[in-house]
Design a protein around this motif. Sequence first.
Motif, PDB file in Angstrom:
ATOM      1  N   THR A 178       0.837  -1.211   0.000  1.00 52.25           N
ATOM      2  CA  THR A 178       0.000   0.000   0.000  1.00 52.25           C
ATOM      3  C   THR A 178       0.866   1.253   0.000  1.00 52.25           C
ATOM      4  N   HIS A 179       1.973   1.204   0.728  1.00 55.27           N
ATOM      5  CA  HIS A 179       2.853   2.368   0.806  1.00 55.27           C
ATOM      6  C   HIS A 179       3.570   2.615  -0.512  1.00 55.27           C
ATOM      7  N   MET A 180       3.878   1.537  -1.221  1.00 54.69           N
ATOM      8  CA  MET A 180       4.466   1.684  -2.558  1.00 54.69           C
ATOM      9  C   MET A 180       3.460   2.372  -3.486  1.00 54.69           C
ATOM     10  N   THR A 181       2.209   1.940  -3.387  1.00 57.93           N
ATOM     11  CA  THR A 181       1.145   2.523  -4.224  1.00 57.93           C
ATOM     12  C   THR A 181       0.999   4.021  -3.938  1.00 57.93           C
ATOM     13  N   LEU A 182       1.039   4.382  -2.667  1.00 61.54           N
ATOM     14  CA  LEU A 182       0.903   5.797  -2.290  1.00 61.54           C
ATOM     15  C   LEU A 182       2.035   6.641  -2.866  1.00 61.54           C
ATOM     16  N   VAL A 183       3.243   6.085  -2.846  1.00 61.40           N
ATOM     17  CA  VAL A 183       4.402   6.811  -3.393  1.00 61.40           C
ATOM     18  C   VAL A 183       4.218   7.016  -4.894  1.00 61.40           C
ATOM     19  N   LEU A 184       3.754   5.979  -5.584  1.00 62.87           N
ATOM     20  CA  LEU A 184       3.531   6.092  -7.035  1.00 62.87           C
ATOM     21  C   LEU A 184       2.444   7.114  -7.355  1.00 62.87           C
ATOM     22  N   GLY A 186       1.574   9.677  -5.576  1.00 63.35           N
ATOM     23  CA  GLY A 186       2.129  11.007  -5.331  1.00 63.35           C
ATOM     24  C   GLY A 186       3.079  11.431  -6.447  1.00 63.35           C
ATOM     25  N   TYR A 187       3.901  10.523  -6.889  1.00 67.83           N
ATOM     26  CA  TYR A 187       4.913  10.830  -7.912  1.00 67.83           C
ATOM     27  C   TYR A 187       4.262  11.248  -9.225  1.00 67.83           C
ATOM     28  N   TYR A 188       3.236  10.493  -9.639  1.00 67.18           N
ATOM     29  CA  TYR A 188       2.598  10.766 -10.940  1.00 67.18           C
ATOM     30  C   TYR A 188       1.362  11.666 -10.812  1.00 67.18           C
ATOM     31  N   GLY A 189       0.937  11.962  -9.590  1.00 63.47           N
ATOM     32  CA  GLY A 189      -0.285  12.752  -9.405  1.00 63.47           C
ATOM     33  C   GLY A 189      -1.505  12.008  -9.930  1.00 63.47           C
ATOM     34  N   ILE A 211      11.163   4.166  -8.726  1.00 60.85           N
ATOM     35  CA  ILE A 211      10.386   5.139  -7.943  1.00 60.85           C
ATOM     36  C   ILE A 211      10.035   4.582  -6.559  1.00 60.85           C
ATOM     37  N   ILE A 212       9.731   3.295  -6.525  1.00 66.84           N
ATOM     38  CA  ILE A 212       9.357   2.721  -5.219  1.00 66.84           C
ATOM     39  C   ILE A 212      10.559   2.110  -4.468  1.00 66.84           C
ATOM     40  N   LYS A 213      11.719   2.132  -5.125  1.00 68.19           N
ATOM     41  CA  LYS A 213      12.900   1.524  -4.500  1.00 68.19           C
ATOM     42  C   LYS A 213      13.199   2.081  -3.094  1.00 68.19           C
TER      43      LYS A 213
END
Length: 282
Positions: A178-184, A186-189, A211-213
């Motif tokens: 879920t945290h990886m998804t949130l980062v993605l 945010g990154y792509y809006g 991006i999620i690394k």
Amino acid sequence: MTLTEREYMLIENKVLSEFSELIREQRCNDYEGGLKVGVDLGTANIVVAVVDEKNMPVTGATAVSTFVKDGIVVDFVGAMQTVRKLKEQLEERLGRTLEFAATAIPPGIISANVKCISNVVEGAGFEVTNVMDEPTAASKVLDIKDGAVVDVGGGTTGISILKDGKVIFTADEATGGTHMTLVLAGYYGISIVEAEKLKKDITKEDTVFPIIKPVVQKMASIVKRFLDGYEVPAVYVVGGASCFTDFEKVFEKELGIQTIKPNDALLVTPLGIAFEQAAGSM
Ligand SMILES: Nc1ncnc2c1ncn2[C@@H]1O[C@H](COP(=O)(O)OP(=O)(O)OP(=O)(O)O)[C@@H](O)[C@H]1O
Ligand SMILES: [Mg+2]
């Protein structure tokens, strides 16, 4: 057995690929004797696994879950209805009823939540034989005697350290796919739903993974803290969020410990719960 031979067995883990096929093709294998059932109530997926007395996969079914958050049941009725539906599907496939099941919890959750999870499984019509912790269930499938099992799920990362076949330490952290998804997102809006789809698109892995690394590195640094002071010959990563090709490489670099990921990492814990359904109640 040397570690290299072990690694080979894990990579070639036929039991896991067979279980994955049974789910995908919605079929069941022939079996003799009793059946054992495992119910994994995850943040992202609910999986019901059925194995025979020798721990060979017989059948299984899975459904998307929105009922559990970080080991806590947030929609009791929804979870119960979904488990019941999966149970009925499997019973129809098998031509018999499934009475008993084991279930599991992330390590370290409070006893009231343990009760809640087993109430869901009971409410779905199973008699719960035993409740185990998730990474320990996974270690049974991987047949690990010494090492650490790290289960990176949707909302939680569970850690179990084993020595001479015994669990000597468990911990759980609120971090996962879920945290990886949130980062993605945010990154792509983009929306969370879009980000989740993008994350799982294997053709986009080369652009998504960098991006999620940092999230994976952070997970590894959390695990490293827990492993401090223990002699851990190898780390075994399982759970849906470990599916990325280079996931174990990032972990290995951060931890400085050999890190192994079996095939079908998403199904290791559910299958292990069925392996461990208490004997004498099949
Ligand atoms: N191919 C994939 N690539 C990347 N991530 C994936 C892939 N498949 C599943 N995931 C992620 O794995 C997570 C779900 O894993 P899993 O089924 O092990 O979790 P869970 O058991 O439901 O959750 P938890 O154990 O935290 O309660 C989700 O975040 C999902 O997005
Ligand atoms: Mg899980």
